[in-house]
Design an enzyme around this catalytic site. Structure first.
Site, PDB file in Angstrom:
ATOM      1  N   SER A  73      36.563  41.150  45.342  1.00 44.37           N
ATOM      2  CA  SER A  73      35.610  41.156  46.495  1.00 44.37           C
ATOM      3  C   SER A  73      34.290  40.538  46.336  1.00 44.37           C
ATOM      4  O   SER A  73      33.851  39.886  47.419  1.00 44.37           O
ATOM      5  CB  SER A  73      35.112  42.894  46.452  1.00 44.37           C
ATOM      6  OG  SER A  73      36.184  43.557  46.951  1.00 44.37           O
ATOM      7  N   ASN A 152      48.482  42.447  50.524  1.00 44.30           N
ATOM      8  CA  ASN A 152      48.476  43.361  49.433  1.00 44.30           C
ATOM      9  C   ASN A 152      49.269  44.779  50.088  1.00 44.30           C
ATOM     10  O   ASN A 152      49.912  45.255  49.306  1.00 44.30           O
ATOM     11  CB  ASN A 152      46.945  43.905  49.440  1.00 44.30           C
ATOM     12  CG  ASN A 152      46.121  44.394  50.608  1.00 44.30           C
ATOM     13  OD1 ASN A 152      46.200  43.497  51.640  1.00 44.30           O
ATOM     14  ND2 ASN A 152      45.620  45.307  50.451  1.00 44.30           N
ATOM     15  N   GLN A 180      46.005  38.763  45.272  1.00 47.43           N
ATOM     16  CA  GLN A 180      47.631  39.276  45.291  1.00 47.43           C
ATOM     17  C   GLN A 180      48.433  38.336  45.123  1.00 47.43           C
ATOM     18  O   GLN A 180      50.030  38.527  44.988  1.00 47.43           O
ATOM     19  CB  GLN A 180      48.065  40.018  46.600  1.00 47.43           C
ATOM     20  CG  GLN A 180      47.181  41.407  46.855  1.00 47.43           C
ATOM     21  CD  GLN A 180      47.537  42.697  45.628  1.00 47.43           C
ATOM     22  OE1 GLN A 180      48.428  42.472  44.981  1.00 47.43           O
ATOM     23  NE2 GLN A 180      46.998  43.533  45.855  1.00 47.43           N
ATOM     24  N   SER A 200      41.186  38.054  40.559  1.00 45.78           N
ATOM     25  CA  SER A 200      40.848  39.410  40.166  1.00 45.78           C
ATOM     26  C   SER A 200      41.835  39.569  38.751  1.00 45.78           C
ATOM     27  O   SER A 200      42.946  39.477  38.832  1.00 45.78           O
ATOM     28  CB  SER A 200      41.044  40.549  41.086  1.00 45.78           C
ATOM     29  OG  SER A 200      40.661  41.664  40.502  1.00 45.78           O
ATOM     30  N   ALA A 201      41.131  39.912  37.814  1.00 40.33           N
ATOM     31  CA  ALA A 201      41.823  40.230  36.480  1.00 40.33           C
ATOM     32  C   ALA A 201      42.755  41.565  36.518  1.00 40.33           C
ATOM     33  O   ALA A 201      43.906  41.449  35.671  1.00 40.33           O
ATOM     34  CB  ALA A 201      40.922  40.286  35.463  1.00 40.33           C
ATOM     35  N   HIS A 202      42.062  42.772  37.039  1.00 40.80           N
ATOM     36  CA  HIS A 202      43.110  43.707  36.933  1.00 40.80           C
ATOM     37  C   HIS A 202      44.309  43.724  37.540  1.00 40.80           C
ATOM     38  O   HIS A 202      45.369  44.895  37.589  1.00 40.80           O
ATOM     39  CB  HIS A 202      42.258  45.096  37.200  1.00 40.80           C
ATOM     40  CG  HIS A 202      41.857  45.241  38.821  1.00 40.80           C
ATOM     41  ND1 HIS A 202      42.802  46.146  39.448  1.00 40.80           N
ATOM     42  CD2 HIS A 202      41.016  44.670  39.559  1.00 40.80           C
ATOM     43  CE1 HIS A 202      42.270  46.182  40.689  1.00 40.80           C
ATOM     44  NE2 HIS A 202      41.114  45.302  40.702  1.00 40.80           N
ATOM     45  N   THR A 238      23.903  39.123  32.578  1.00 41.15           N
ATOM     46  CA  THR A 238      24.520  38.859  31.521  1.00 41.15           C
ATOM     47  C   THR A 238      26.103  38.902  31.762  1.00 41.15           C
ATOM     48  O   THR A 238      26.611  39.985  32.468  1.00 41.15           O
ATOM     49  CB  THR A 238      24.298  39.870  30.449  1.00 41.15           C
ATOM     50  OG1 THR A 238      22.576  39.789  30.386  1.00 41.15           O
ATOM     51  CG2 THR A 238      24.759  39.696  29.238  1.00 41.15           C
ATOM     52  N   CYS A 326      45.070  57.773  53.953  1.00 42.78           N
ATOM     53  CA  CYS A 326      44.947  59.175  53.683  1.00 42.78           C
ATOM     54  C   CYS A 326      44.318  60.082  54.824  1.00 42.78           C
ATOM     55  O   CYS A 326      43.362  60.851  54.600  1.00 42.78           O
ATOM     56  CB  CYS A 326      44.221  59.755  52.412  1.00 42.78           C
ATOM     57  SG  CYS A 326      44.499  58.638  50.835  1.00 42.78           S
TER      58      CYS A 326
END
Length: 389
Positions: A73, A152, A180, A200-202, A238, A326
């Site tokens: 993002s 996604n 994705q 994105s890493a995750h 940092t 939801c």
């Protein structure tokens, strides 16, 4: 408590144990600030540059063009706002109707606060944009085209090479959100005319809180975050050293395992679909599996509500995602499923299943078995469905 059986790899992935092992020294012993001028600082700086090389190798670019961020993002906001900040005259952006909110909301921000005109290109029922629609939308004011590589929610793969060539022909910056896509399909920027790309890493078995922005050589934008001179002045603050180290290890692993995982996941997707259609009547795929990554399956099942099914599966130990947010209110239903022409009722009866490198054949069989039982139970509660049969 049993370990849940996970089918939501598009939301996030578990950290690969090799990634965690590589990160731990940078959470314990190697704590130096990378900007420091002593040895423990040098060590963390070297670790960051090693990770930068591994991530650059994954997408076939030079490491000096990769800038770390806090995630996909931030990378998307950095490039969209950066391009907008540099463009005092041209104020037109083209995007697609199925982009991630990180793109759509930033476009809306630029429209509301900086006077940009946003053209949103529709998609076909498979969830794919028509390159001709993009070309027809280009004007003398167009400064940026931003289209994701893989969606996604339904996994549709966009014609990125054609869009990139079109933008190159018109001298327009082309940004691609590849969060994705990377790690799921080959992404080679030597072959794809992309000016900037987000990762994105995750999503690739790395840690949360770290991502990156690739900028083609010669693309200069102002930074989103001001302060020190970290990341060559592109992103102050940092560095998240342990996260970056983990990102680099994850990138190396998914590059080595890419084709093995792709073949395995395609087999599991086909097994799931065969069993699904054998065991459960009146269900269909949202989108087109022949135009999507095999890891993403979006299913519409008659006579059930997606959130009820997901909740019931959760009680049984399965993690799946619903296609709506939801909510039963129309305004919060999936904009992606709306874009491919689904009705509100069809969207409310949809769930998303995403498969990953750790998914097993036994887990697929267990899911179909419990899915069948849950659907039968929910349908028995539905007077509307009972009247329709």
């Amino acid at each position: 408590m049993h370990t849940p059986i996970y089918f939501d790899y598009n939301a996030t992935t578990p950290i690969d144990p090799r990634v965690l092992e590589g990160m731990l020294p940078y959470l314990q012993n190697h704590f130096g600030n990378p900007s420091s001028t002593y040895s423990i600082g040098y060590r963390t700086k070297e670790a960051i540059e090693m990770a930068r090389k591994d991530i650059a190798n994954l997408i076939s670019v030079e490491d000096g063009n990769v800038f770390f961020t806090s995630g996909g993002s931030e990378a998307n906001s950095t490039i969209l706002k950066g391009i907008a900040a540099k463009s005092s005259k041209k104020k037109h952006i083209i995007t697609s109707s199925i982009e991630h909110p990180a793109i759509l909301k930033t476009c809306d921000y630029l429209r509301k606060h900086h006077g940009f005109q946003i053209t949103t290109i529709p998609v076909n029922p498979a969830g794919i944009v028509d390159v001709n629609d993009i070309e027809r939308a280009i004007t003398s004011q167009t400064v940026l085209v931003t289209v994701m590589m893989v969606n996604n929610e339904i996994g549709s793969i966009q014609p990125i090479k054609e869009i990139g060539n079109l933008c190159k022909k018109h001298n327009i910056h082309f940004h691609c959100d590849a969060v994705q896509a990377v790690g799921k399909i080959p992404v080679n920027l030597k072959e794809l005319p992309i000016d900037s790309l987000s990762m994105s890493a995750h999503k690739i078995y790395g840690p949360k809180g770290v991502g990156c922005l690739y900028l083609r050589e010669g693309v200069n934008i102002p930074p989103l975050i001001l302060g020190g001179s970290q990341e060559f002045g592109m992103r102050s603050g940092t560095e998240n050293v342990a996260g970056i180290v983990g990102f680099g290890i994850a990138a190396k692993i998914v590059q080595e395992d890419l084709y093995f995982n792709l073949t395995k996941i395609e087999y599991l997707r086909n097994l799931f679909l065969t069993n699904l259609h054998t065991e459960i009547e009146e269900c269909l795929i949202n989108g087109d599996i022949h135009a999507s990554v095999p890891s993403t399956i979006n299913i519409q099942i008659s006579g059930i509500r997606g959130e009820s099914l997901a909740s019931m599966l959760n009680e049984l130990g399965f993690c799946v995602s619903i296609a709506s947010a939801c909510s039963s209110t129309s305004s919060k239903l999936s904009h992606v499923l709306k874009a491919i022409g689904k009705t509100d009722e069809e969207i409310r009866s949809s769930i998303r299943i995403s498969i990953g490198a750790l998914t097993t054949e036994d887990e697929i069989n267990q899911l179909v078995r419990h899915l069948k039982q849950s659907v039968m139970r929910l349908r028995s509660f539905s007077p509307k469905y009972q009247m329709s049969i």
